[in-house]
Enzyme design. Structure first.
Site, PDB file in Angstrom:
ATOM      1  CG  HIS A   1      58.708  52.997  56.461  1.00 43.24           C
ATOM      2  ND1 HIS A   1      59.098  53.215  57.767  1.00 43.24           N
ATOM      3  CD2 HIS A   1      59.554  52.044  55.980  1.00 43.24           C
ATOM      4  CE1 HIS A   1      60.105  52.428  58.069  1.00 43.24           C
ATOM      5  NE2 HIS A   1      60.417  51.713  57.004  1.00 43.24           N
TER       6      HIS A   1
ATOM      7  CG  ASP B   1      63.134  49.780  57.996  1.00 38.32           C
ATOM      8  OD1 ASP B   1      61.961  49.897  58.388  1.00 38.32           O
ATOM      9  OD2 ASP B   1      63.696  48.673  57.820  1.00 38.32           O
TER      10      ASP B   1
END
Length: 327
Positions: free
Chosen positions: A304, A106
């Site tokens: 994610h 991320d």
């Protein structure tokens, strides 16, 4: 895969330009720094630390400045990317090493990539999880984000005003985190017919679009307690200040516009993750932007939180890649 006896992880505080950085270290061998994203902490790497240590590496999961036990400077500008690059270099030197491999997820992926770009003499290889490499430059970020979503507001724009997102999150940190993690997890994310949780309706809150129901399978009650406990103690301002520096980063890195990342690299993302689907063009450009790329992997059915949703696959990819790096 070489398996070594593994000592217990050790918590350490080391000096940095931020003041201090907290990290959790396990194993002996070549240094591998693990950089988390938003909204997480070193704990996001709990599945990787013992595996990397057993494979013969010194793995160190860092609390990025603003998070956990690391320092939280007051100034918004203290969270610009170049400051985080120097934090990473300071960790390497504080651990008595001259170089390290970076693995980021991320925001940590972007921090890792920029660190390798700016300080190639310190960072000899980089693995990027979930967020593809895009060279500095292009349109100013605030201008891009303002055009996304039509009447709805993109979450990055929503995060810009100090105090605004904090007022939503901090009254119920645990509940907000559970909803945010669920919104981006493969087994709990909203379907295509539901409002996109990356956007905020006029007058609304980001959490209004979080899914109802059970948490994602990877998120146990203890895991949520650990992550929530960190933010209940620190608040969210330090973490959110990373988003509030994207235009500063654009200015700071203007001299590197379009620069490829030449060190040996690895990319892995979730096939269901908006970070990869929105940035398909960036992945397709890897032949130019990542000339040292040794592998690019999209994990089917993954969202994610890739190293937590699919730890065994990610561990195998990382260990195999590390073993293949030039010494």
């Amino acid at each position: 895969m070489r398996q070594n006896p593994v000592a217990e992880p050790v918590h350490r505080l080391v000096p940095s330009p931020a003041g201090r950085l907290h990290l959790v270290e396990q194993g002996e061998g070549p240094l591998v720094l693990l950089l988390h994203g938003f909204p997480e902490s070193w704990y996001a790497w709990r599945h990787q630390l013992p595996v990397l240590a057993a494979a013969g590496y010194r793995a160190a999961a860092v609390d990025v400045r603003g998070y956990g036990r690391s320092s939280r400077p007051d100034a918004v500008g203290a969270y610009r990317m170049l400051e985080l690059v120097e934090d990473n270099a300071a960790v390497v030197h504080a651990l008595g090493e001259r170089s390290a491999v970076l693995v980021g997820h991320d925001w940590g992926a972007t921090i890792a990539a920029t660190s390798a770009l700016v300080r190639p003499e310190v960072f000899r290889a980089v693995a990027l999880l979930s967020v593809p490499y895009t060279p500095p430059g292009g349109p100013r970020p605030s201008e891009v984000f303002s055009l996304m979503g039509g009447q709805d507001e993109f979450y990055v724009s929503y995060f810009q005003s100090p105090g605004r997102a904090e007022a939503e999150i901090e009254p119920d940190v645990r509940g907000w985190l559970a909803g945010f993690y669920a919104a981006l997890s493969a087994d709990t994310m909203p379907g295509p017919e539901a409002p996109d949780p990356h956007f905020v309706s006029p007058g609304g809150r980001l959490c209004d679009r979080f899914p109802a129901g059970p948490p994602p399978a990877w998120l146990g009650e203890h895991d949520l307690d650990v992550q929530a406990g960190e933010f209940e103690r620190t608040g969210f301002t330090g973490a959110l200040n990373r988003y509030r520096n994207m235009d500063r980063d654009w200015d700071d890195l203007a001299g590197l516009a379009g620069a490829p990342l030449t060190q040996p690299s690895l990319f892995a993302g979730g096939a269901l993750d908006a970070s990869t689907t929105w940035l398909t063009a960036a992945i397709e450009a890897y032949g130019t932007t990542l000339p040292g790329l040794m592998g690019a992997h999209l994990l089917d059915g993954c969202g994610h939180w890739i190293q937590q949703e699919r730890p065994e696959e990610v561990n195998r990819l990382l260990v195999d890649w590390l073993a293949a790096l030039p010494t």
